[in-house]
Design a protein around this motif. Structure first.
Motif, short mmCIF file in Angstrom:
data_model
loop_
_atom_site.label_atom_id
_atom_site.label_comp_id
_atom_site.label_asym_id
_atom_site.label_seq_id
_atom_site.Cartn_x
_atom_site.Cartn_y
_atom_site.Cartn_z
N ARG A 202 0.85 -1.18 0.00
CA ARG A 202 0.00 0.00 0.00
C ARG A 202 0.88 1.23 0.00
O ARG A 202 1.89 1.28 0.71
N ASP A 203 0.49 2.19 -0.83
CA ASP A 203 1.19 3.46 -0.81
C ASP A 203 0.39 4.41 0.07
O ASP A 203 -0.70 4.85 -0.30
N PRO A 204 0.90 4.74 1.27
CA PRO A 204 0.13 5.58 2.18
C PRO A 204 -0.04 7.01 1.65
O PRO A 204 -0.91 7.73 2.11
N VAL A 205 0.76 7.39 0.67
CA VAL A 205 0.67 8.76 0.14
C VAL A 205 -0.54 8.91 -0.78
O VAL A 205 -1.38 9.78 -0.60
N CYS A 206 -0.69 8.00 -1.77
CA CYS A 206 -1.81 8.14 -2.70
C CYS A 206 -2.93 7.14 -2.41
O CYS A 206 -4.02 7.24 -2.95
N GLY A 207 -2.67 6.16 -1.54
CA GLY A 207 -3.73 5.23 -1.16
C GLY A 207 -3.82 3.99 -2.03
O GLY A 207 -4.66 3.13 -1.80
N GLU A 215 8.04 1.07 -8.04
CA GLU A 215 7.33 2.32 -8.32
C GLU A 215 5.84 2.12 -8.12
O GLU A 215 5.29 1.08 -8.50
N CYS A 216 5.17 3.08 -7.51
CA CYS A 216 3.72 2.99 -7.32
C CYS A 216 3.03 3.13 -8.68
O CYS A 216 3.25 4.11 -9.39
N PRO A 217 2.21 2.13 -9.07
CA PRO A 217 1.56 2.17 -10.38
C PRO A 217 0.57 3.34 -10.51
O PRO A 217 0.25 3.74 -11.62
N LEU A 218 0.11 3.90 -9.40
CA LEU A 218 -0.89 4.97 -9.48
C LEU A 218 -0.24 6.35 -9.56
O LEU A 218 -0.50 7.11 -10.50
N CYS A 219 0.64 6.68 -8.61
CA CYS A 219 1.20 8.04 -8.61
C CYS A 219 2.64 8.06 -9.12
O CYS A 219 3.25 9.12 -9.20
N HIS A 220 3.18 6.88 -9.43
CA HIS A 220 4.51 6.75 -10.02
C HIS A 220 5.65 7.28 -9.18
O HIS A 220 6.71 7.65 -9.70
#
Ligand code: ZN
Length: 270
Positions: A202-207, A215-220
């Motif tokens: 889970r990326d706590p920054v973008c959820g 790399e986070c697939p949502l906010c990269h």
């Protein structure tokens, strides 16, 4: 039985919800000052165990993930314990049962005590924890299917409760076929309660929730962009946690030593 007698000496008013509100069968017939002894007979008295793997290693030099001989001895030992529970049930008419426990606290405490008494014995006291119930050790390389088929027979022996885990690598959504095969294998083998553990990040920054590599697939953003890392959700004795900080050392080192189970067959367990 001693534990039962202590609890049985209590009155309905000591358990205002469970007994006072009639949650337990027959408790609705009691008054606040009545003893709960008769009602508690509907409950179970369970004996739990941990470390079958280490026990087998100590007795014959291999655990049940390694040799058929150890598996047969393991089934004899746990079968004997279950038989003992059944005999006591018959004799006393109490609901004795055998439970496969994870023993969060004991898993570290027992091995510390044994280390002091017997020293370091390879495969027995050389780790910080004893293996959960009848499980194949978490550090042992074995396929998911072999693990399931070896652990399944213990499920029918542990009538107080049990669980088997399979650890998968990567995103199970990308391999639904293997996921389904595992579930079916659990069902066919007689697993009473099965669990498939897989990474969830889970990326706590973008959820974003899913599998995050670098790399986070949502906010990269990358793991080391900023001060906030990604949360890596793991399952420890039934709890889903983002960090293992709050668990004791025994369970933390168990989590660290877990190997993933691949989906091929490696050992003949017929
Ligand atoms: Zn993100």
């Amino acid at each position: 039985m001693e534990r039962y007698h202590i609890q049985a000496s209590k009155k309905v008013k000591n358990y205002p919800f469970l007994m006072g509100q009639g949650i337990w069968l027959d408790s609705e017939k009691l008054k606040p000052n009545d003893s709960v002894g008769e009602v508690l007979k509907h409950g179970t008295l369970t004996v739990g165990f941990i470390g079958l793997a280490e026990c087998l290693k100590a007795l014959i030099g291999s655990h049940h993930g390694e040799t058929i001989e150890a598996q047969n001895l393991g089934l004899n030992i746990i079968g004997y314990m279950r038989k003992r529970m059944d005999e006591e049930t018959k004799k006393t008419r109490f609901n004795y049962s055998l439970i496969a426990t994870p023993a969060e606290g004991l898993s570290g405490r027992f091995v510390r005590m044994d280390k002091e008494r017997y020293g370091i014995i390879e495969g027995v006291t050389d780790r910080d924890y004893y293996t959960n119930s009848f499980h194949i050790p978490v550090y042992h390389n074995i396929s998911a299917f072999d693990k399931i088929r070896l652990e399944a027979p213990y499920h029918s022996l542990t009538n107080g409760g049990h669980i088997s885990y399979v650890e998968l690598d990567g995103d199970p959504c990308k391999n639904l076929d293997a996921f389904e095969k595992i579930v079916r294998c659990m069902k066919e083998s007689g697993i009473g309660y099965g669990s498939i553990n897989h990474p969830v990040d889970r990326d706590p920054v973008c959820g974003y929730t899913g599998i995050i590599d670098n790399e986070c697939p949502l906010c990269h953003r990358q793991e080391d962009d900023g001060d906030t890392g990604f949360e890596r959700i793991r399952r420890i004795t039934g709890y889903l946690v983002g960090t293992v900080d709050r668990f004791n050392n025994a369970k933390r080192s168990e989590e660290k030593e877990r190997v993933k189970h691949d989906c091929g067959y490696t050992m003949d367990v017929e």
